[in-house]
Design a protein around this motif. Structure first.
Motif, PDB file in Angstrom:
ATOM      1  N   ASN A 274      -7.099  -0.362  -5.994  1.00 22.40           N
ATOM      2  CA  ASN A 274      -6.468  -1.578  -5.497  1.00 22.40           C
ATOM      3  C   ASN A 274      -6.385  -2.582  -6.638  1.00 22.40           C
ATOM      4  O   ASN A 274      -7.409  -2.902  -7.258  1.00 22.40           O
TER       5      ASN A 274
ATOM      6  N   LEU B 226       0.823  -2.318  -7.895  1.00 18.44           N
ATOM      7  CA  LEU B 226       0.681  -0.986  -7.306  1.00 18.44           C
ATOM      8  C   LEU B 226       0.935   0.103  -8.347  1.00 18.44           C
ATOM      9  O   LEU B 226       0.214   1.104  -8.411  1.00 18.44           O
TER      10      LEU B 226
ATOM     11  N   SER C 155      -2.910   0.409  -3.950  1.00 18.29           N
ATOM     12  CA  SER C 155      -2.285  -0.837  -3.499  1.00 18.29           C
ATOM     13  C   SER C 155      -2.195  -1.851  -4.621  1.00 18.29           C
ATOM     14  O   SER C 155      -2.943  -1.809  -5.602  1.00 18.29           O
TER      15      SER C 155
ATOM     16  N   LEU D 297       0.844  -1.200   0.000  1.00 14.51           N
ATOM     17  CA  LEU D 297       0.000   0.000   0.000  1.00 14.51           C
ATOM     18  C   LEU D 297       0.878   1.248   0.000  1.00 14.51           C
ATOM     19  O   LEU D 297       1.890   1.298   0.702  1.00 14.51           O
TER      20      LEU D 297
END
Length: 356
Positions: free
Chosen positions: A348, A337, A314, A227
């Motif tokens: 994400n 990412l 992320s 993240l």
């Protein structure tokens, strides 16, 4: 009229008896010093507090009666006494604490003196910790660097179960185990600090590398989420590094809020964080994102009259599907990412496959 010969004879007989007792005492201690030396060697082999306490009990019970046994330490921060170990009839009882008061442990701590009951004394039964039906009791202060570090106690069903030598033995064993426990606690504190990020309180990169390497060595499948905060630099530039730190800490609190059995969170570096989830189940992963996003939306940064929402991007990789090494898994998650960042941030991605 005084019989001088009889008086002298009694005097020499008494001296002989005292000398015999002294020799017996020295012989007893010399014999058990070997045990204490072995105990010291055993203590040096472990920094596990539970193992040290168990070994102390075993050592004491090997040489003196211990129908009840405990080791208690004063807890100045809580203003009470913590019982680290309490054994009755060879069985451990749960740890507990008591307040300072009219009890023998408190008396020993305050007076710094040994309490030795050779026979049952009814008045003291009201203040006993441990079995109340024991008869002989020893309560010995463990004094290190002029501080009472602990009270060690042995109790027996027999009258006159303990001698002066037993007091000395308890002092020696108690001092050894308390020194070892303090060393173990210092080691644990250093270990914790070396594996903890100072700013956020999350585990750090060192802990992450150790944790993920162990899982790969044990060949346990898991999901790795990398993240990255979307706008930390902007927060630092616009509102100052103090608010930038607050941004990081609030995000870290969000990570902590979702960590539980099966989910470990880490601050890897700068504004980069890691999550290790002990499953490949996509439903679990989605739930992790849902709970994290809910926390962040409920806890914006408030500064200069503004509410600033925290967003992140992320990427996710899975062991062993996406790699069998730490570097390969990190690289795969980093690629996912990067894809999330390229697609507009606040997204994400699971290895180039969009999740939401």
């Amino acid at each position: 009229m005084i019989n001088t010969k009889l008086t002298k004879k009694r005097y020499f007989l008494k001296r002989k008896a005292d000398h015999t007792l002294q020799l017996e005492s020295m012989s007893w201690l010399a014999e058990h010093y070997k045990i204490i030396m072995n105990f010291a060697k055993e203590c040096s082999k472990t920094v596990n507090e539970e193992a040290l306490l168990k070994k102390a009990y075993e050592m004491v019970s090997e040489v003196i009666p211990t129908d009840s046994f405990y080791l208690a330490v004063p807890n100045e921060a809580e203003n009470n006494i913590d019982f680290l170990i309490l054994m009755e009839d060879g069985q451990p009882l749960p740890k507990f604490s008591i307040e300072y008061g009219e009890n023998n442990t408190t008396r020993v701590i305050k007076s710094r003196k040994i309490i030795h009951h050779r026979i049952q004394e009814d008045d003291d039964m009201k203040t006993m910790v441990g079995r109340v039906d024991t008869i002989s009791h020893l309560f010995v202060p463990i004094i290190i660097d002029d501080h009472v570090k602990a009270v060690i106690s042995a109790q027996s069903f027999k009258e006159f179960a303990y001698r002066k030598e037993h007091e000395e033995l308890l002092q020696l064993i108690g001092a050894q185990v308390m020194t070892s426990i303090e060393t173990a606690r210092l080691y644990e504190e250093i270990h914790t600090l070396s594996n903890t990020d100072e700013l956020t309180g999350l585990k750090n990169q060192r802990a992450f590398n150790s944790h993920i390497t162990k899982r790969i060595e044990e060949n346990i499948s898991f999901s790795l989420i990398m993240l990255d905060l979307d706008n930390l630099k902007g927060i630092n530039d616009l509102y100052g590094h103090e608010n930038g730190d607050l941004y990081l800490k609030t995000f870290a609190e969000g990570i902590k809020s979702i960590c539980c059995m099966g989910i470990e969170g880490f601050r890897y570096a700068g504004d980069e964080f890691m999550l290790i989830i002990n499953t490949q189940d996509p439903d679990v992963t989605k739930d992790v994102y849902t709970r994290l996003n809910k926390y962040l939306s409920s806890n914006p940064i408030c500064t200069h009259g503004n509410k600033i929402g925290i967003t992140y991007s992320s990427g996710l990789s899975i062991y062993p599907d996406h790699g069998s090494s730490v570097e390969k898994l990190k690289k795969t998650a980093d690629q996912a990412l990067y894809s999330a960042k390229q697609n507009g941030k606040n997204q994400n991605v699971i290895f180039r496959c969009e999740l939401n």
